[in-house]
Design an enzyme around this catalytic site. Structure first.
Site, PDB file in Angstrom:
ATOM      1  CE  LYS A 217     -15.589 -72.338  42.514  1.00 19.86           C
ATOM      2  NZ  LYS A 217     -15.749 -72.763  43.898  1.00 19.86           N
ATOM      3  CG  HIS A 236     -11.359 -73.415  51.055  1.00 16.76           C
ATOM      4  ND1 HIS A 236     -12.728 -73.352  51.283  1.00 16.76           N
ATOM      5  CD2 HIS A 236     -11.044 -72.310  50.323  1.00 16.76           C
ATOM      6  CE1 HIS A 236     -13.217 -72.259  50.717  1.00 16.76           C
ATOM      7  NE2 HIS A 236     -12.225 -71.611  50.138  1.00 16.76           N
ATOM      8  CG  ASP A 238      -9.659 -68.045  49.559  1.00 16.87           C
ATOM      9  OD1 ASP A 238     -10.231 -69.151  49.559  1.00 16.87           O
ATOM     10  OD2 ASP A 238     -10.272 -66.964  49.572  1.00 16.87           O
ATOM     11  CG  HIS A 292     -12.892 -69.291  54.104  1.00 14.62           C
ATOM     12  ND1 HIS A 292     -11.519 -69.161  53.969  1.00 14.62           N
ATOM     13  CD2 HIS A 292     -13.383 -69.223  52.845  1.00 14.62           C
ATOM     14  CE1 HIS A 292     -11.211 -69.010  52.694  1.00 14.62           C
ATOM     15  NE2 HIS A 292     -12.330 -69.049  51.982  1.00 14.62           N
TER      16      HIS A 292
END
Length: 350
Positions: A217, A236, A238, A292
């Protein structure tokens, strides 16, 4: 049911339109706004906790003491932080520059040309050029556009959606993905032995050579007229096993560590690596998947290249490995497939 609103204009278009105030959909909650500061000032802060820098030069050293020291430092960072700068990681600097040049060149194309690669999130097609759709009750959006696609293994890639311009995009990204796939095996091996397991155990539990996939991404964060009100990426963790990140040396990444937001420094030629939820679950929380987020600014465009190493969605069930569980340390996570874990995080489904 989650409602999907019509896409807003590309953030890049908004940023170039000359607006002085950002649309309300991009303004964060009052609670979030309390902790959003000037990212350039925060990157200069030298007191307080700092992201660990792990030198991988000794990762395969013939000298046992050198090798074990490298492995211990990596495992310590995975336990205490779940994120780190990797240096001397073996990925050639020239290749990293090619990847960054190719991604930057794509985003410098006219928006109309990039739109030829647009994804269709509402139809479940997430690969391609996109911007976040409003998928929560408040309709909040993030100050970023992106390009998302599978980069490894070769048989899972859809080269028809990869940018044709610039010409080096496909060869540079392909070679970079192959390098990261090799690094993934090395890292997971060290983390596996750190749990007292066989070196290949964690990788096998995350999908193995056959099913572990790498998705890239590219995050494009335009200049923002009111950076104190927006976020490039909201807080969020990962879902991946591991995430590897390059960036264009513009600060923005923040980690929530010991109750405070810590800004990642810009370390030349480093790759930032996150432990993702998958490894946190398999290790029963011994390795951390850290919260993060990404800040934006009004002076410089920020671009980051995140590669997520992910298990297959349905084939395996993620649960704490038996060796990580005891009477004193019961399982912290219920068994779920990777797809179920994603649904749980996005929509709170059990």
């Amino acid at each position: 049911m989650v409602s999907i609103m019509a896409p807003s204009p590309r953030v890049e278009v908004l940023a170039r339109s000359g607006i002085d105030t950002i649309p309300k959909e991009y303004v964060r909650t009052e609670e979030e706004l309390k902790s959003i500061g000037d990212i350039f000032a925060e990157e200069k802060v030298t007191d307080g906790p700092q992201l660990p820098v792990i030198d991988l030069a000794g990762i395969s050293s013939d000298d046992e003491e050198t090798r074990l020291k490298c492995h211990e430092e990596l495992k310590k960072a995975a336990v205490e932080w779940g994120v780190m700068h990797l240096v001397n990681h073996g990925v050639p600097e020239e290749l990293m520059e090619r990847v960054k040049n190719a991604g930057r060149a794509f985003f410098e194309l006219p928006v109309e040309e990039k739109e030829e690669y647009a994804n269709d999130q509402a139809a479940g097609n997430v690969q391609g050029y996109g911007s976040k759709l409003a998928n929560n009750a408040s309709g909040q959006l993030e100050w970023e556009d992106y390009f998302f696609h599978c980069v490894f293994p070769p048989e899972k890639r859809d080269l028809s959606i990869w940018p044709k311009n610039p010409a080096d995009y496909v060869p540079a990204t392909t070679e970079y993905a192959e390098q990261l796939r090799s690094l993934t095996t090395k890292i997971l091996s060290i983390l596996s032995t750190g749990l007292g397991l066989e070196p290949d155990r964690l990788e096998q539990e995350a999908g193995g050579a056959e099913d572990l996939i790498l998705q890239m991404k590219i995050n494009y964060y335009p200049k923002c007229p009111q950076p104190e009100l927006a976020l490039g990426v909201e807080a969020h963790t990962d879902v991946s096993a591991l995430t590897f990140i390059l960036h264009n040396m513009v600060p923005g990444l923040q980690l929530f560590y010991e109750g405070n937001w810590v800004t990642a420094k810009c370390v030349p030629n480093s790759i930032i690596m996150h432990i993702g939820d998958t490894v946190e679950i398999l290790s029963n929380g011994k390795y951390k998947s850290i919260l993060h987020r990404g800040l934006v600014n009004k002076e410089k465009v920020r671009i980051s290249w995140a590669v997520f190493c992910e298990p297959p969605k349905e084939r395996i069930v993620l649960r704490p490995l038996p060796e990580t569980v005891s009477e004193a340390e019961p399982p912290l996570f219920p068994p779920r497939t990777f797809a179920q874990h994603i649904e749980h995080k996005l929509f709170g489904k059990s």
